[in-house]
Motif scaffolding. Sequence first.
Motif, PDB file in Angstrom:
ATOM      1  N   ARG A 158      -8.584 -35.408  39.422  1.00 21.66           N
ATOM      2  CA  ARG A 158      -9.988 -35.226  39.078  1.00 21.66           C
ATOM      3  C   ARG A 158     -10.088 -34.545  37.713  1.00 21.66           C
ATOM      4  O   ARG A 158      -9.176 -33.808  37.311  1.00 21.66           O
ATOM      5  N   VAL A 159     -11.205 -34.776  37.039  1.00 28.31           N
ATOM      6  CA  VAL A 159     -11.352 -34.345  35.653  1.00 28.31           C
ATOM      7  C   VAL A 159     -12.573 -33.438  35.520  1.00 28.31           C
ATOM      8  O   VAL A 159     -13.627 -33.678  36.111  1.00 28.31           O
ATOM      9  N   GLY A 160     -12.407 -32.380  34.741  1.00 28.19           N
ATOM     10  CA  GLY A 160     -13.505 -31.477  34.421  1.00 28.19           C
ATOM     11  C   GLY A 160     -13.398 -31.018  32.984  1.00 28.19           C
ATOM     12  O   GLY A 160     -12.518 -31.458  32.226  1.00 28.19           O
ATOM     13  N   GLY A 161     -14.291 -30.139  32.598  1.00 26.78           N
ATOM     14  CA  GLY A 161     -14.272 -29.627  31.235  1.00 26.78           C
ATOM     15  C   GLY A 161     -14.938 -28.273  31.159  1.00 26.78           C
ATOM     16  O   GLY A 161     -15.584 -27.821  32.115  1.00 26.78           O
ATOM     17  N   ALA A 162     -14.771 -27.600  30.020  1.00 26.63           N
ATOM     18  CA  ALA A 162     -15.343 -26.270  29.846  1.00 26.63           C
ATOM     19  C   ALA A 162     -15.604 -25.995  28.376  1.00 26.63           C
ATOM     20  O   ALA A 162     -14.880 -26.476  27.500  1.00 26.63           O
ATOM     21  N   ILE A 163     -16.652 -25.233  28.122  1.00 31.34           N
ATOM     22  CA  ILE A 163     -16.924 -24.627  26.823  1.00 31.34           C
ATOM     23  C   ILE A 163     -16.780 -23.129  27.016  1.00 31.34           C
ATOM     24  O   ILE A 163     -17.309 -22.568  27.978  1.00 31.34           O
ATOM     25  N   PHE A 164     -16.054 -22.438  26.130  1.00 31.35           N
ATOM     26  CA  PHE A 164     -15.748 -21.031  26.389  1.00 31.35           C
ATOM     27  C   PHE A 164     -15.805 -20.194  25.117  1.00 31.35           C
ATOM     28  O   PHE A 164     -15.758 -20.708  23.987  1.00 31.35           O
ATOM     29  N   ALA A 165     -15.885 -18.895  25.333  1.00 26.63           N
ATOM     30  CA  ALA A 165     -15.788 -17.898  24.263  1.00 26.63           C
ATOM     31  C   ALA A 165     -15.085 -16.670  24.819  1.00 26.63           C
ATOM     32  O   ALA A 165     -15.311 -16.292  25.974  1.00 26.63           O
ATOM     33  N   ASP A 166     -14.222 -16.048  24.015  1.00 20.69           N
ATOM     34  CA  ASP A 166     -13.492 -14.842  24.402  1.00 20.69           C
ATOM     35  C   ASP A 166     -13.695 -13.764  23.347  1.00 20.69           C
ATOM     36  O   ASP A 166     -13.703 -14.052  22.142  1.00 20.69           O
ATOM     37  N   VAL A 167     -13.835 -12.523  23.808  1.00 16.59           N
ATOM     38  CA  VAL A 167     -13.921 -11.368  22.917  1.00 16.59           C
ATOM     39  C   VAL A 167     -13.035 -10.279  23.503  1.00 16.59           C
ATOM     40  O   VAL A 167     -13.120  -9.977  24.702  1.00 16.59           O
ATOM     41  N   GLY A 168     -12.174  -9.679  22.683  1.00 18.94           N
ATOM     42  CA  GLY A 168     -11.312  -8.633  23.219  1.00 18.94           C
ATOM     43  C   GLY A 168     -10.650  -7.822  22.129  1.00 18.94           C
ATOM     44  O   GLY A 168     -10.696  -8.170  20.943  1.00 18.94           O
ATOM     45  N   ARG A 169     -10.005  -6.755  22.549  1.00 18.52           N
ATOM     46  CA  ARG A 169      -9.268  -5.910  21.627  1.00 18.52           C
ATOM     47  C   ARG A 169      -8.332  -4.996  22.410  1.00 18.52           C
ATOM     48  O   ARG A 169      -8.439  -4.849  23.636  1.00 18.52           O
ATOM     49  N   THR A 170      -7.407  -4.377  21.690  1.00 18.97           N
ATOM     50  CA  THR A 170      -6.539  -3.349  22.258  1.00 18.97           C
ATOM     51  C   THR A 170      -6.838  -2.021  21.573  1.00 18.97           C
ATOM     52  O   THR A 170      -7.410  -1.969  20.484  1.00 18.97           O
ATOM     53  N   TRP A 171      -6.447  -0.943  22.254  1.00 18.46           N
ATOM     54  CA  TRP A 171      -6.501   0.401  21.687  1.00 18.46           C
ATOM     55  C   TRP A 171      -5.123   1.030  21.818  1.00 18.46           C
ATOM     56  O   TRP A 171      -4.307   0.618  22.651  1.00 18.46           O
ATOM     57  N   GLY A 172      -4.877   2.027  21.017  1.00 18.36           N
ATOM     58  CA  GLY A 172      -3.590   2.712  21.049  1.00 18.36           C
ATOM     59  C   GLY A 172      -2.606   2.076  20.093  1.00 18.36           C
ATOM     60  O   GLY A 172      -2.817   0.984  19.572  1.00 18.36           O
ATOM     61  N   ASP A 173      -1.510   2.769  19.860  1.00 20.15           N
ATOM     62  CA  ASP A 173      -0.526   2.333  18.876  1.00 20.15           C
ATOM     63  C   ASP A 173       0.509   1.407  19.500  1.00 20.15           C
ATOM     64  O   ASP A 173       0.956   1.604  20.635  1.00 20.15           O
TER      65      ASP A 173
END
Length: 577
Positions: free
Chosen positions: A504-519
């Motif tokens: 079966r076939v599907g699809g998606a439109i997406f967006a990601d936002v992220g970050r890290t902290w610390g060294d």
Amino acid sequence: MIASATAVLSFANLTMRHGFSSSDRRGSICRTLVLGLVPWATLAGAGETLTTPGTEVVTAAPVPKDEDLEAAGAVIGNIVLEKRNIFDLSDPKENKWLYRWANRLHVVTRDHVIRNQILFEDGDNFSGRLLEETERIVRSNRFIYDASVEPIRYESGVVDVKVTTQDVWSLTPDVSFSRTGGENRTALGIEETNLLGRGQLLRLKWIDSVDRTSTQFDFEDRNLGSSWVSMFLRLADNSDGETRILSIVRPFHALDARWSGGGWVSLDDRRTALYRLGDEAAEYRHERDYATGFGGWSAGLKDGWVRRWTAGYVFDDNLFSEAVDPTLPAVIPEDRKLVYPFLGLEVLQDEFSTTSNTNQIGRTEDFYMGTRFSASVGWADESFGADRDALIVSASLNLGFGSLDKTALLVTGVTSGRREGGDSRNATTSIRARFYHRQSEKRLFFMELSGTAGHDLDLDNPVQLGGKSGLRGYPLRYQTGDSKMLFSVEQRYFTDWYPWRLFRVGGAIFADVGRTWGDNPIGEQNFGWLKNVGFGFRFAPTRFSTNKVAHLDFAFPLDGDPSIDSVQILLEAKRSF
């Protein structure tokens, strides 16, 4: 792609070659990869729907509802197995020579494999809850596409029950290629998830990934000797070491299970790299010997809740040194040996939900929607053989809200760490919230917010972001620190397109936002919040022994350093849409 996706293409191309193509007759001619099947032919079941000998599926008057049967004190009579082969030959769309041939070659799951997972017997009091739980257990097998358990006849206080299962193609050649975060992974091998119809897994595989090249052998039996004991064995010869795993465990197999026990041993020797902006920058050798044994007890299901206690012992020895034949600077973590007894508690609510077109495509999905809490505490002491005194704790909490038929929120929290000399070490707290909003049968809006906060982490336990660890538009392990946050939104589409009746076939439109902290322990510029957008296609096999969905994503990074490609192409298999 994954093994099942490769097998799908093999079937599809052979189908086109012999005139059973989809309506547009696109595609090229390809030899089928369904080699190695002939030796199984003499052992195969030729029927399309098999029923337990000596029983007959008879439908009389309408069967009362579950609650009415329970109130009437009904008891279980005959338990009928209806085992459906891979293809339904009563459907003209599937009554093709290739599909008939596949059914004849396939070894249908044997009766005892299914009966071993049924939670009731003839003569037991009827319980609708046990029928639902049996469904979930049987459906969790990779070689079963779907399962249903339902009463079919009621007479004179006795109710007959039918267990219906649909098999999938279990012998799968693995010629796969995947790409995530700019890194490739290639695998060659063969996997049988239902060996001779006995429910056993046998896998031989060669894998070439960014971390290592590995030749791997796996064997698994979830019901060893017709019991609830599961056994798993892995032997792997790697380019940077070796892996040996043996696990023999009797789990809490059901909500009303009263005890569990077992243990496992893992011996692992590998080279591990530390990353800077997605590139390897340092390395070390990690030798780990791990063993545990445990026992658990419970009073069973009481008023919709279960409480389980577990006690055991852990030996966890980690040695770090310079990598064999090093090519990068050495950054070596501190050796760590923890030996400790532990006590654990789990409390969970009997609250499950069944849906479809959520994380899979056109397939029955089981979700846990209740409240679950678990915690474990152990004490490592030098007198036990540990190299330090430490309090070792972990806990998790799962919460479910709403309905997956409309709007639902699933929340998971996990925390773990050690207390050494009055200080917290390797302490992490993570939270994950998943939001589902069903717009229609074919459209679903999904959001996920996850975060991890770490304190004084072990060098071999970094927090990473990029590629498989989130942020699809950025290289694998692009950012490293001790904490991170990731927010993703997806508009999911589930189509009726069912090419060759194979996937079966599907699809998606997406967006990601992220970050890290610390060294980053080896130094790295932190670019703050990183964002990407993209779109992708989903392919969910329906005739092969996998519960994974093949992803083909095109992600476009909006931040980061100039060396990042303007588009990341990700080809991989995941357990979710």
